[in-house]
Design a protein around this motif. Structure first.
Motif, PDB file in Angstrom:
ATOM      1  N   ARG A   1      68.714  66.129  47.606  1.00 49.64           N
ATOM      2  CA  ARG A   1      68.982  66.974  48.774  1.00 49.64           C
ATOM      3  C   ARG A   1      70.457  67.343  48.856  1.00 49.64           C
ATOM      4  NH1 ARG A   1      65.280  63.203  51.719  1.00 49.64           N
ATOM      5  NH2 ARG A   1      63.294  64.274  51.738  1.00 49.64           N
ATOM      6  N   GLU A   2      71.314  66.433  48.377  1.00 52.15           N
ATOM      7  CA  GLU A   2      72.756  66.680  48.502  1.00 52.15           C
ATOM      8  C   GLU A   2      73.293  67.607  47.416  1.00 52.15           C
ATOM      9  OE1 GLU A   2      71.868  63.126  48.185  1.00 52.15           O
ATOM     10  OE2 GLU A   2      71.318  63.291  50.287  1.00 52.15           O
ATOM     11  N   GLY A   3      72.543  67.750  46.335  1.00 50.42           N
ATOM     12  CA  GLY A   3      73.051  68.552  45.228  1.00 50.42           C
ATOM     13  C   GLY A   3      73.983  67.735  44.348  1.00 50.42           C
ATOM     14  N   TRP A   4      74.862  68.379  43.633  1.00 59.58           N
ATOM     15  CA  TRP A   4      75.765  67.698  42.707  1.00 59.58           C
ATOM     16  C   TRP A   4      77.017  67.231  43.435  1.00 59.58           C
ATOM     17  CZ3 TRP A   4      75.023  65.934  37.990  1.00 59.58           C
ATOM     18  CH2 TRP A   4      76.134  65.533  37.262  1.00 59.58           C
ATOM     19  N   ASN A   5      77.410  65.980  43.194  1.00 53.81           N
ATOM     20  CA  ASN A   5      78.618  65.433  43.790  1.00 53.81           C
ATOM     21  C   ASN A   5      79.762  65.652  42.803  1.00 53.81           C
ATOM     22  OD1 ASN A   5      80.614  64.041  45.066  1.00 53.81           O
ATOM     23  ND2 ASN A   5      79.624  62.037  44.926  1.00 53.81           N
ATOM     24  N   HIS A   6      80.584  66.684  43.060  1.00 57.38           N
ATOM     25  CA  HIS A   6      81.676  67.020  42.150  1.00 57.38           C
ATOM     26  C   HIS A   6      82.844  66.053  42.272  1.00 57.38           C
ATOM     27  CE1 HIS A   6      79.986  70.806  40.706  1.00 57.38           C
ATOM     28  NE2 HIS A   6      79.520  70.973  41.940  1.00 57.38           N
ATOM     29  N   GLU A   7      82.902  65.262  43.324  1.00 50.90           N
ATOM     30  CA  GLU A   7      83.996  64.320  43.544  1.00 50.90           C
ATOM     31  C   GLU A   7      83.769  62.991  42.826  1.00 50.90           C
ATOM     32  OE1 GLU A   7      86.614  65.474  45.164  1.00 50.90           O
ATOM     33  OE2 GLU A   7      85.463  67.330  45.374  1.00 50.90           O
ATOM     34  N   TRP A   8      82.598  62.811  42.241  1.00 47.44           N
ATOM     35  CA  TRP A   8      82.254  61.515  41.652  1.00 47.44           C
ATOM     36  C   TRP A   8      83.129  61.256  40.423  1.00 47.44           C
ATOM     37  CZ3 TRP A   8      80.318  59.726  36.977  1.00 47.44           C
ATOM     38  CH2 TRP A   8      79.851  58.407  36.989  1.00 47.44           C
ATOM     39  N   LYS A   9      83.620  60.048  40.302  1.00 47.22           N
ATOM     40  CA  LYS A   9      84.393  59.634  39.133  1.00 47.22           C
ATOM     41  C   LYS A   9      83.767  58.356  38.590  1.00 47.22           C
ATOM     42  CE  LYS A   9      88.051  62.423  39.517  1.00 47.22           C
ATOM     43  NZ  LYS A   9      87.419  63.632  39.983  1.00 47.22           N
ATOM     44  N   ARG A  10      83.781  58.239  37.302  1.00 44.81           N
ATOM     45  CA  ARG A  10      83.227  57.050  36.670  1.00 44.81           C
ATOM     46  C   ARG A  10      84.108  55.850  36.961  1.00 44.81           C
ATOM     47  NH1 ARG A  10      81.992  56.245  30.281  1.00 44.81           N
ATOM     48  NH2 ARG A  10      81.140  54.159  30.503  1.00 44.81           N
ATOM     49  N   MET A  11      83.450  54.710  37.219  1.00 48.79           N
ATOM     50  CA  MET A  11      84.206  53.489  37.502  1.00 48.79           C
ATOM     51  C   MET A  11      84.852  53.002  36.213  1.00 48.79           C
ATOM     52  SD  MET A  11      81.585  51.535  40.099  1.00 48.79           S
ATOM     53  CE  MET A  11      82.260  49.980  39.681  1.00 48.79           C
ATOM     54  N   GLU A  12      86.054  52.537  36.337  1.00 50.00           N
ATOM     55  CA  GLU A  12      86.771  52.017  35.165  1.00 50.00           C
ATOM     56  C   GLU A  12      86.322  50.591  34.901  1.00 50.00           C
ATOM     57  OE1 GLU A  12      88.932  53.676  33.242  1.00 50.00           O
ATOM     58  OE2 GLU A  12      88.457  55.454  34.438  1.00 50.00           O
ATOM     59  N   LYS A  13      86.096  50.278  33.617  1.00 55.89           N
ATOM     60  CA  LYS A  13      85.735  48.907  33.252  1.00 55.89           C
ATOM     61  C   LYS A  13      86.991  48.062  33.217  1.00 55.89           C
ATOM     62  CE  LYS A  13      81.608  49.724  30.603  1.00 55.89           C
ATOM     63  NZ  LYS A  13      80.917  49.496  29.360  1.00 55.89           N
ATOM     64  N   LYS A  14      86.890  46.831  33.703  1.00 54.86           N
ATOM     65  CA  LYS A  14      88.054  45.958  33.731  1.00 54.86           C
ATOM     66  C   LYS A  14      88.016  44.951  32.627  1.00 54.86           C
ATOM     67  CE  LYS A  14      88.588  46.483  38.627  1.00 54.86           C
ATOM     68  NZ  LYS A  14      88.551  45.889  39.917  1.00 54.86           N
TER      69      LYS A  14
END
Length: 166
Positions: A153-166
């Motif tokens: 329903r929300e469509g594409w989240n353009h603000e999403w960033k992949r979490m960095e692995k620690k």
């Protein structure tokens, strides 16, 4: 009392012993039925095979349509149409199979051309056939998002960033 030769040969084939008690009819107080008297009462009757009961139920159920009864000419017409439909479906299956075979052979030809005809000693072919890195963390990319029937329903989240692995 003698048995007929046919009955005697059948008894011999099916290994039925022919003793005096089986040949002579019994008289006296012995019951005609071999079923126990307690089993004859309501509720104690031996239950038959459930599968047979279900088959009988569905075969003779009032909502089950009666089998088709055709005259000779109508049956021939029905059979001709049915056979033509079967032939048409077989022809479609054959055409589909030939199309898949043609596609597979075209891909095989392209791979072979890439392997021997590219002039780089097969490097491009080996690079294209390398399956390394297709699955990240042994998890198919298709399962990265839950499989659904409709888009979100929300469509594409353009603000999403992949979490960095620690």
């Amino acid at each position: 009392m003698r048995l007929s030769p046919v009955l005697a040969s059948l008894a011999n084939v099916f290994k039925i012993p022919l003793s005096k008690s089986t040949i002579t009819p019994t008289t006296g107080t012995r019951s005609f039925s071999t079923t126990n008297a307690l089993l004859k009462r309501k509720g104690n009757a031996p239950r038959g095979d459930r599968r047979v009961t279900l088959i009988r139920y569905f075969l003779w159920h009032p909502l089950t349509p009666r089998p088709l009864r055709f005259s000779r000419t109508r049956f021939l017409r029905h059979w001709t149409i049915h056979r033509a439909w079967q032939l048409f479906q077989a022809q479609q299956r054959r055409a589909h199979q030939l199309e898949l075979q043609r596609q597979w052979q075209a891909m095989q030809g392209a791979c072979e051309e890439l392997r021997v005809g590219a002039g780089d000693g097969g490097k491009l072919f080996r690079k294209s056939m390398n399956k390394k890195g297709i699955f990240r963390d042994l998890f198919p990319i298709e399962y990265g998002r839950m499989q659904t029937e409709a888009p979100s329903r929300e469509g594409w989240n353009h603000e999403w960033k992949r979490m960095e692995k620690k």
